[in-house]
Design an enzyme around this catalytic site. Structure first.
Site, PDB file in Angstrom:
ATOM      1  CG  ASP A 180     -72.803 -66.885  46.844  1.00 57.62           C
ATOM      2  OD1 ASP A 180     -72.564 -65.692  46.583  1.00 57.62           O
ATOM      3  OD2 ASP A 180     -73.745 -67.515  46.310  1.00 57.62           O
TER       4      ASP A 180
ATOM      5  CD  GLU B  65     -68.887 -65.366  47.618  1.00 54.38           C
ATOM      6  OE1 GLU B  65     -69.859 -64.689  47.232  1.00 54.38           O
ATOM      7  OE2 GLU B  65     -68.376 -66.281  46.924  1.00 54.38           O
TER       8      GLU B  65
END
Length: 292
Positions: free
Chosen positions: A63, A135
């Site tokens: 992320d 992610e």
């Protein structure tokens, strides 16, 4: 029985290796096997198999890598945009729905290791699971190949979305755009009434966007957020169209010549209020004006 079990395990291992190779081909990188396995391990699978390591730490890392690369790209390619607009652009790219669509493009759901519960409730196509796994994969590429490789992967997967988002205008965030529009029009703050139907794994949400007690638009989606965004878009378009019509009517009225009111309009140009009036019998004219 044990030989069959071992054979099945070997087949499962071979299938997993084959699927990992397929995914690596789509990613364009060959990753360390254990790292890729962890990136694909959802917590539901880990809990059902003795508490295996999950992909959540890799998701956290990925992320940050994704946010850095996208932010750097937006900052570099849009030197004149203010901070607020850059933030909207980033939010349009780095969000669960957008990540899930990119994950679907990779068919990432085919490779995720899910527990039986998630498997039975459509987990392979859940936006949250696809976004988190993508992610985690980005985080794995960063650890295994470095920031340059991770950035290259992010650019390959997300640059088309960045370009598309740059042309969206109000569509970057319909809820924010609606709130800005209703404030400018003096209508009040929007509120959303949301209902849901269907079983837990196939819920459909319906949202109505209301301003000042009046419903301006509705929307549906697989999540509450998606339904609200669609409702906000519908409301924004309706209010914007009404405002544009009002502005056009006001402009047309301003351009139209003013109507003449005989009771208040002065004498036409070229006439002299003090001129002599002609005599009725053809004689000498009599002066105009009040009589003695």
């Amino acid at each position: 029985m044990s030989e069959l079990s071992n054979a099945e395990k070997q087949a499962d291992s071979n299938n997993a290796a084959s699927s990992h190779t397929l995914l690596e081909g789509r990613l364009g990188y060959r990753l360390e096997s254990a790292l890729l396995v962890r990136a694909l391990t959802h917590r539901s699978y880990a809990y059902e198999n003795g508490g295996l390591p999950t992909n959540e730490r890799l998701e956290f890392l990925g992320d940050s890598v994704l946010g850095l690369v996208v932010t750097d790209t937006l900052y570099t390619t849009h030197p004149d945009l203010p901070e607020g607009q850059l933030a909207k652009l980033r939010a349009a790219v780095v969000n669960s729905r957008a990540l899930a669509e990119v994950g679907r493009g990779l068919e990432l759901g085919l490779f995720v290791r899910l527990g039986r519960g998630e498997e039975g409730t459509g987990g392979r196509d859940k936006a949250s699971i696809l976004a988190d796994t993508l992610e985690a994969v980005i985080g794995a590429v960063y650890l295994d190949q470095g920031l340059g490789a991770a950035a290259e992967l992010v650019h390959r997967l997300f640059d088309p979305l960045i370009e598309k988002s740059s042309n969206l205008g109000a569509g970057l965030d319909w809820k924010t755009s609606l709130q800005e529009l209703t404030a400018a029009e003096g209508l009040g703050v929007p509120e959303y009434l949301v209902t849901e139907t269907g079983p837990d794994h196939e819920k459909i949400f319906t949202a109505a966007a209301r301003v000042g007690g009046v419903s301006y638009g509705t929307g549906t989606g697989r999540s509450k957020k998606e339904a609200e965004q669609q409702a906000a878009e519908s409301a924004w378009r309706g209010i914007r169209a009404a405002a544009d019509e009002r502005i056009a009517a006001e402009a047309a009225a301003a351009r139209a010549p003013a109507a003449v009111d005989p009771a208040t309009d002065p004498a036409p140009a070229g006439t002299d209020a003090g001129a002599e009036a002609p005599a009725e019998d053809g004689g000498s004219p009599t002066p105009a004006g009040p009589s003695a």
